[in-house]
Scaffold this motif. Structure first.
Motif, PDB file in Angstrom:
ATOM      1  N   THR B 101      61.486 -46.735 -40.306  1.00 44.49           N
ATOM      2  CA  THR B 101      61.373 -45.387 -40.861  1.00 44.49           C
ATOM      3  C   THR B 101      62.752 -45.038 -41.408  1.00 44.49           C
ATOM      4  O   THR B 101      63.753 -45.127 -40.683  1.00 44.49           O
ATOM      5  N   LEU B 102      62.806 -44.679 -42.681  1.00 39.20           N
ATOM      6  CA  LEU B 102      64.087 -44.519 -43.377  1.00 39.20           C
ATOM      7  C   LEU B 102      64.121 -43.178 -44.100  1.00 39.20           C
ATOM      8  O   LEU B 102      63.118 -42.772 -44.702  1.00 39.20           O
TER       9      LEU B 102
ATOM     10  N   ARG C   5      70.233 -33.419 -42.670  1.00 38.67           N
ATOM     11  CA  ARG C   5      71.673 -33.198 -42.590  1.00 38.67           C
ATOM     12  C   ARG C   5      72.409 -34.476 -42.188  1.00 38.67           C
ATOM     13  O   ARG C   5      71.939 -35.255 -41.382  1.00 38.67           O
ATOM     14  N   GLN C   6      73.575 -34.630 -42.745  1.00 35.37           N
ATOM     15  CA  GLN C   6      74.483 -35.725 -42.385  1.00 35.37           C
ATOM     16  C   GLN C   6      75.294 -35.285 -41.170  1.00 35.37           C
ATOM     17  O   GLN C   6      75.868 -34.193 -41.165  1.00 35.37           O
ATOM     18  N   LEU C   7      75.336 -36.112 -40.136  1.00 30.13           N
ATOM     19  CA  LEU C   7      76.164 -35.815 -38.959  1.00 30.13           C
ATOM     20  C   LEU C   7      77.226 -36.900 -38.832  1.00 30.13           C
ATOM     21  O   LEU C   7      76.987 -38.062 -39.156  1.00 30.13           O
ATOM     22  N   THR C   8      78.393 -36.515 -38.348  1.00 33.87           N
ATOM     23  CA  THR C   8      79.442 -37.504 -38.107  1.00 33.87           C
ATOM     24  C   THR C   8      79.783 -37.526 -36.624  1.00 33.87           C
ATOM     25  O   THR C   8      80.090 -36.484 -36.038  1.00 33.87           O
ATOM     26  N   LEU C   9      79.699 -38.695 -36.027  1.00 35.47           N
ATOM     27  CA  LEU C   9      80.065 -38.852 -34.617  1.00 35.47           C
ATOM     28  C   LEU C   9      81.479 -39.387 -34.537  1.00 35.47           C
ATOM     29  O   LEU C   9      81.833 -40.346 -35.234  1.00 35.47           O
ATOM     30  N   LEU C  38      61.762 -35.392 -35.131  1.00 36.11           N
ATOM     31  CA  LEU C  38      63.162 -35.555 -35.535  1.00 36.11           C
ATOM     32  C   LEU C  38      63.414 -37.042 -35.739  1.00 36.11           C
ATOM     33  O   LEU C  38      63.144 -37.849 -34.837  1.00 36.11           O
ATOM     34  N   HIS C  39      63.914 -37.383 -36.913  1.00 39.03           N
ATOM     35  CA  HIS C  39      64.277 -38.770 -37.202  1.00 39.03           C
ATOM     36  C   HIS C  39      65.787 -38.872 -37.350  1.00 39.03           C
ATOM     37  O   HIS C  39      66.409 -38.054 -38.038  1.00 39.03           O
ATOM     38  N   LEU C  40      66.366 -39.873 -36.715  1.00 38.42           N
ATOM     39  CA  LEU C  40      67.803 -40.123 -36.796  1.00 38.42           C
ATOM     40  C   LEU C  40      68.029 -41.545 -37.285  1.00 38.42           C
ATOM     41  O   LEU C  40      67.447 -42.481 -36.737  1.00 38.42           O
ATOM     42  N   LEU C  41      68.894 -41.689 -38.290  1.00 35.13           N
ATOM     43  CA  LEU C  41      69.294 -43.025 -38.750  1.00 35.13           C
ATOM     44  C   LEU C  41      70.801 -43.146 -38.644  1.00 35.13           C
ATOM     45  O   LEU C  41      71.533 -42.289 -39.163  1.00 35.13           O
ATOM     46  N   ILE C  42      71.268 -44.199 -37.994  1.00 34.59           N
ATOM     47  CA  ILE C  42      72.703 -44.479 -38.010  1.00 34.59           C
ATOM     48  C   ILE C  42      72.959 -45.389 -39.212  1.00 34.59           C
ATOM     49  O   ILE C  42      72.282 -46.393 -39.408  1.00 34.59           O
ATOM     50  N   GLN C  43      73.901 -44.981 -40.061  1.00 36.75           N
ATOM     51  CA  GLN C  43      74.097 -45.664 -41.349  1.00 36.75           C
ATOM     52  C   GLN C  43      75.081 -46.828 -41.255  1.00 36.75           C
ATOM     53  O   GLN C  43      75.953 -46.989 -42.118  1.00 36.75           O
ATOM     54  N   HIS C  44      74.926 -47.618 -40.202  1.00 34.32           N
ATOM     55  CA  HIS C  44      75.845 -48.733 -39.949  1.00 34.32           C
ATOM     56  C   HIS C  44      75.056 -49.919 -39.436  1.00 34.32           C
ATOM     57  O   HIS C  44      73.930 -49.750 -38.953  1.00 34.32           O
ATOM     58  N   ARG C 123      81.026 -52.469 -31.562  1.00 33.79           N
ATOM     59  CA  ARG C 123      82.326 -53.005 -31.994  1.00 33.79           C
ATOM     60  C   ARG C 123      83.451 -52.482 -31.102  1.00 33.79           C
ATOM     61  O   ARG C 123      83.356 -51.413 -30.500  1.00 33.79           O
ATOM     62  N   ASP C 124      84.547 -53.230 -31.076  1.00 30.25           N
ATOM     63  CA  ASP C 124      85.708 -52.795 -30.295  1.00 30.25           C
ATOM     64  C   ASP C 124      86.305 -51.520 -30.869  1.00 30.25           C
ATOM     65  O   ASP C 124      86.722 -50.627 -30.126  1.00 30.25           O
ATOM     66  N   ARG C 125      86.381 -51.467 -32.186  1.00 30.58           N
ATOM     67  CA  ARG C 125      86.907 -50.268 -32.856  1.00 30.58           C
ATOM     68  C   ARG C 125      85.982 -49.922 -34.014  1.00 30.58           C
ATOM     69  O   ARG C 125      86.271 -50.211 -35.174  1.00 30.58           O
ATOM     70  N   GLY C 126      84.892 -49.282 -33.671  1.00 28.00           N
ATOM     71  CA  GLY C 126      83.870 -48.999 -34.691  1.00 28.00           C
ATOM     72  C   GLY C 126      84.223 -47.812 -35.576  1.00 28.00           C
ATOM     73  O   GLY C 126      83.658 -47.635 -36.642  1.00 28.00           O
ATOM     74  N   GLY C 127      85.148 -46.985 -35.092  1.00 29.46           N
ATOM     75  CA  GLY C 127      85.484 -45.794 -35.874  1.00 29.46           C
ATOM     76  C   GLY C 127      84.390 -44.750 -35.801  1.00 29.46           C
ATOM     77  O   GLY C 127      83.460 -44.857 -34.993  1.00 29.46           O
ATOM     78  N   SER C 128      84.497 -43.729 -36.641  1.00 29.59           N
ATOM     79  CA  SER C 128      83.472 -42.686 -36.613  1.00 29.59           C
ATOM     80  C   SER C 128      82.192 -43.234 -37.245  1.00 29.59           C
ATOM     81  O   SER C 128      82.224 -44.167 -38.050  1.00 29.59           O
ATOM     82  N   ARG C 129      81.078 -42.658 -36.857  1.00 30.65           N
ATOM     83  CA  ARG C 129      79.772 -43.181 -37.277  1.00 30.65           C
ATOM     84  C   ARG C 129      78.963 -42.059 -37.913  1.00 30.65           C
ATOM     85  O   ARG C 129      78.947 -40.933 -37.403  1.00 30.65           O
ATOM     86  N   SER C 130      78.287 -42.375 -39.006  1.00 27.78           N
ATOM     87  CA  SER C 130      77.484 -41.386 -39.738  1.00 27.78           C
ATOM     88  C   SER C 130      76.013 -41.512 -39.390  1.00 27.78           C
ATOM     89  O   SER C 130      75.473 -42.625 -39.337  1.00 27.78           O
ATOM     90  N   LEU C 131      75.390 -40.381 -39.177  1.00 27.77           N
ATOM     91  CA  LEU C 131      73.943 -40.319 -38.972  1.00 27.77           C
ATOM     92  C   LEU C 131      73.324 -39.455 -40.063  1.00 27.77           C
ATOM     93  O   LEU C 131      73.928 -38.484 -40.507  1.00 27.77           O
ATOM     94  N   VAL C 132      72.099 -39.771 -40.436  1.00 29.67           N
ATOM     95  CA  VAL C 132      71.276 -38.837 -41.210  1.00 29.67           C
ATOM     96  C   VAL C 132      70.193 -38.326 -40.271  1.00 29.67           C
ATOM     97  O   VAL C 132      69.437 -39.121 -39.696  1.00 29.67           O
ATOM     98  N   ALA C 133      70.147 -37.014 -40.081  1.00 29.32           N
ATOM     99  CA  ALA C 133      69.110 -36.384 -39.257  1.00 29.32           C
ATOM    100  C   ALA C 133      68.096 -35.726 -40.172  1.00 29.32           C
ATOM    101  O   ALA C 133      68.469 -34.967 -41.071  1.00 29.32           O
ATOM    102  N   THR C 134      66.814 -36.030 -39.947  1.00 29.15           N
ATOM    103  CA  THR C 134      65.746 -35.432 -40.733  1.00 29.15           C
ATOM    104  C   THR C 134      64.720 -34.852 -39.763  1.00 29.15           C
ATOM    105  O   THR C 134      64.133 -35.586 -38.973  1.00 29.15           O
ATOM    106  N   ALA C 135      64.537 -33.553 -39.812  1.00 31.61           N
ATOM    107  CA  ALA C 135      63.550 -32.908 -38.946  1.00 31.61           C
ATOM    108  C   ALA C 135      62.498 -32.247 -39.820  1.00 31.61           C
ATOM    109  O   ALA C 135      62.808 -31.711 -40.885  1.00 31.61           O
TER     110      ALA C 135
END
Lengths: 138, 138, 138
Positions: B101-102, C5-9, C38-44, C123-135
């Motif tokens: 689901t994308l 909405r785009q979320l940043t972790l 609610l759908h969440l996608l991690i863009q990584h 990852r050891d140093r993955g850095g910040s991660r982006s999600l797309v949340a769709t509700a």
């Protein structure tokens, strides 16, 4: 059109169980959805849902054999409070996943001929299991 | 707005194949969805869908190596009727899952820069594979 | 009703992290959805999302132990350019999956009592991660 309902599955033995008919019979409203989706969430962390072969019981037995071997009870788990089958159950549940999203087409699940819904019971005595079913479409 | 369509993927060799462009080209209506979701189901139990690295072919080869080692053909499987690659294929398919689901955003898949859709063909000769694509949104 | 909405972790250490509250606090609009998803996608491709036990930190540590053992860094990986933790991260991410779809009921996530959302940082140093949340829902 939205339908959302809590379903309760009776206790099953540890292993992989075909529940397609039980799900569709509990949701007669699916017949009114021409194009849509059915989402199922199992509200537990030691059981899971999968979609796989709906014919041979051997396939379901081999699933159990493989998962027991890949995520063994005899391992240096830190989390042991709830018994030796508990921590492996959490991992198996995460590998298979807690939910399924399935297409609805002309009032029916649009699955392949050989696809059926599995309740994957990873605990020795998991008890009854709760699902939230959400169907929507036009 | 709902779009639902059956897609047929031509036969692929065993392994992991990038199919992002093939999917989006088959669904020009995605361009009309400002915010929504695309759901894909592969209607088979020995092939699966995944979302992973879209650049290096080495990554896809390493996927094949790991899955072949984690779910070996030479194991005491009960289900052997359909050949040695069959039962491992069922398990690999369940681990990766039959659907994706994308998110759709401004008429396009809202994937990360490095994400692509994989057809994971677990059988030696899986033949052509059917997908049901369901897109919806506003 | 649709919310996207785009979320940043923020960057997390390698391992499994509970992020349920962070997600729901970033999406106050969920309170207006009576029945939905609610759908969440991690863009990584080297981090993933899972739903599992929300109480014991031991469970999350055992997840890390099992995944490190099942997908080891010391293996004959072809793809090595981005460091020894990279290729195993791709495989762990595909096993757990890049997205979650969760039911919304009466303005809240309809999860089981023990279920929480995990950010799985492979990852050891993955850095910040982006999600797309769709509700979406009614």
């Amino acid at each position: 059109m939205w339908v959302q309902r809590q379903l309760t599955l009776e206790p099953r033995s540890r292993g992989f169980h075909l529940i397609t008919r039980e799900i569709t019979e509990a949701l007669p409203e699916l017949g009114a959805i021409g194009a849509g989706l059915l989402h199922l969430l199992i509200q537990h962390t030691t059981a899971s849902l999968a979609l796989n072969e709906n014919a041979s019981p051997d396939v379901r037995r081999d699933f159990e054999t493989w998962f027991d071997s890949a995520v063994p009870e005899r391992a240096p788990w830190t989390h042991r409070l709830e018994g030796p089958d508990d921590m492996p159950s959490h991992i198996k549940a995460a590998l298979l996943g807690p939910s399924l999203t399935l297409p609805l087409s002309d009032g029916r699940l649009a699955l392949g001929v050989w696809q059926g819904i599995y309740l994957c019971e990873h605990r020795d005595r998991g008890g009854s299991r709760s699902l939230v079913a959400t169907a929507f479409g036009e």
